[in-house]
Design an enzyme around this catalytic site. Structure first.
Site, PDB file in Angstrom:
ATOM      1  CE  LYS A   1      -3.539  -2.520  -0.339  1.00 22.18           C
ATOM      2  NZ  LYS A   1      -4.549  -3.006   0.576  1.00 22.18           N
TER       3      LYS A   1
HETATM    4  C1  LIG Z   1      -5.570  -4.149   0.854  1.00 26.54           C
HETATM    5  C2  LIG Z   1      -7.020  -3.864   0.956  1.00 26.54           C
HETATM    6  C3  LIG Z   1      -7.765  -4.194   2.096  1.00 26.54           C
HETATM    7  C4  LIG Z   1      -7.214  -5.005   3.229  1.00 26.54           C
HETATM    8  O1  LIG Z   1      -6.113  -4.447   3.827  1.00 26.54           O
HETATM    9  P1  LIG Z   1      -5.310  -5.313   4.944  1.00 26.54           P
HETATM   10  O2  LIG Z   1      -4.520  -4.283   5.660  1.00 26.54           O
HETATM   11  O3  LIG Z   1      -4.479  -6.300   4.186  1.00 26.54           O
HETATM   12  O4  LIG Z   1      -6.332  -5.976   5.803  1.00 26.54           O
HETATM   13  C5  LIG Z   1      -9.076  -3.804   2.163  1.00 26.54           C
HETATM   14  N1  LIG Z   1      -9.672  -3.145   1.138  1.00 26.54           N
HETATM   15  C6  LIG Z   1      -9.005  -2.834   0.014  1.00 26.54           C
HETATM   16  C7  LIG Z   1      -9.707  -2.086  -1.069  1.00 26.54           C
HETATM   17  C8  LIG Z   1      -7.655  -3.204  -0.122  1.00 26.54           C
HETATM   18  O5  LIG Z   1      -7.009  -2.921  -1.265  1.00 26.54           O
END
Ligand SMILES: *Cc1c(COP(=O)(O)O)cnc(C)c1O
Length: 399
Positions: free
Chosen positions: A200
């Site tokens: 991210k």
């Molecule tokens: C990555 C992601 C999540 C989950 O994030 P985590 O921190 O891995 O739980 C939720 N929603 C979207 C749109 C994502 O891209």
């Protein structure tokens, strides 16, 4: 530049995503190791304080994933078994699975072609068809905010939900830092969830944050984050008075963020805007270099470039293109270029499709996106020259 020709040239290796950890990460992690307390304590608190400041919200609650934040947010809003929660179909399964954690039922909404965002019209229609829906989950897809506020005579998503009595939980896993009008994503709806997963825009390896201005949501989420205990571990071990005593008020979860992870997050936060600027540089170059390519639809952007977190750059291959998506992925891979498909819509996933008897024809725009969507490499350290190479390859294959 001739693309794909590795003859006499160095073979390329351009991954889809690459993490940037060249700030104070090591220094802050070392401080945690030296402190002798590795799990949730002062670094996590400091990360919360700085993050709240950054998005302009009263409360920021650090957790070990965005999925945990989404679960806590919905729980704190009082979502119960058999409640309906609206959610876009074009998202990662985490956005919808948390609805099922609580025994509630997701109602999937189509999205806008080109941006993969909800629109006020789609939301209004979804509420008309499900007047008993309790909440809406908004996904700020790719790092662009959904139209939350009124523009001219077009009402925003927030206003529609307020009028119809729906709570708004935002999945901002892609959207830090993202601006929406004169505010930051994180301070718009009832509560917002961020992800610090490794790929991210900023990372703690694994981690997440719930932000809110609502005292009731914040208090409940804090308790449920750690076993339903009425005071967090830090307070428990540092207050002199009754330091040993605590109460359990609910069967909570184990969702706290360790200081090791928060230390990385603090270092990432310091550079978040520099990293965002670099991703914008990549996006602008893609727009310039791909503008003439008839086979592709480029991302639809509704906001100033500076307001976008630029987590993803998603192109859509038109049906009449020379090469279809699967073949294009293989040809790019042969040329050393990583790519990704965000997302196969949830109405196509067997669990949701079978349980809720979902039909693809009810999601015409998500279907059109799904057939052709492809995310290109986008990260701060991606050099212009490599972006040009990716674009040259796309022109060669599709042109
Ligand atoms: C990555 C992601 C999540 C989950 O994030 P985590 O921190 O891995 O739980 C939720 N929603 C979207 C749109 C994502 O891209």
């Amino acid at each position: 530049m001739k693309c794909g020709a590795t003859i006499g040239a160095i073979p390329r290796n351009i991954p889809f995503s690459r993490v940037s950890c060249d700030g104070n990460e090591l220094t802050y992690v070392q401080e945690v190791l030296d402190s002798g307390w590795l799990t949730t304590a002062s670094k996590a608190q400091e990360f919360e304080r700085r993050f709240a400041q950054e998005v302009g919200t009263r409360f920021a609650i650090a957790v070990n994933s965005c999925t945990a934040a989404l679960h806590l947010g919905l729980e704190a809003m009082g979502i119960r078994p058999a409640d309906k929660v609206l959610v876009p179909t074009m998202t990662f399964t985490a956005s919808a699975e948390v609805i099922r954690y609580l025994g509630a039922d997701p109602v999937f909404l189509d999205v806008e072609y080109g941006s993969s965002l909800l629109t006020p019209e789609i939301v209004a229609e979804g509420i008309d068809q499900n007047p008993d829906a309790k909440a809406l989950i908004v996904v700020h897809f790719g790092g662009q905010p959904a139209p939350m506020f009124r523009r001219g005579d077009r009402p925003g998503i927030l206003e529609i939900c307020r009028e119809r009595g729906l709570k708004v939980l935002e999945d901002a896993a892609h959207a830090f830092p993202t601006r929406c009008g004169d505010r930051m994503v994180g301070s718009l709806g009832d509560a917002t969830c961020f992800s610090f997963y490794a790929n991210k825009t900023i990372t703690t390896a694994e981690g997440g944050m719930l932000t809110t201005d609502d005292e009731v949501i914040a208090a409940r989420a804090k308790v449920m984050r750690l076993h339903g205990i009425d005071r967090d571990v830090w307070t428990r071990f540092t207050t002199l008075q009754s330091a040993w005593e605590y109460d359990v008020v609910a069967p909570g979860y184990k969702y706290n963020m360790p200081d090791i992870n928060a230390a990385i997050g603090l270092a990432q936060l310091e550079r978040a805007h520099i990293l965002r600027d670099q991703r914008q540089r990549c996006a602008v170059r893609y727009f310039q270099r791909l503008a003439g390519l008839q086979a592709l639809d480029l991302p639809r952007i509704h906001i100033p470039l500076e307001d976008h977190a630029w987590h993803l750059f998603v192109v859509i291959i038109k049906p009449q293109a020379r090469v279809e998506r699967g073949r294009l992925i293989a040809l790019l891979s042969e040329r050393g270029i990583g790519s990704s498909v965000p997302y196969k819509p949830l109405h196509r996933m067997s669990y949701y499709r079978d349980r809720y008897r979902l039909k693809a024809e009810d999601y015409p725009r998500a279907e059109r996106i799904w057939r052709g969507c492809l995310a290109l490499p986008l990260y701060p350290t991606l050099p212009d020259e490599e972006i040009d190479y990716v674009c040259d390859c796309l022109h060669e294959i599709l042109g």
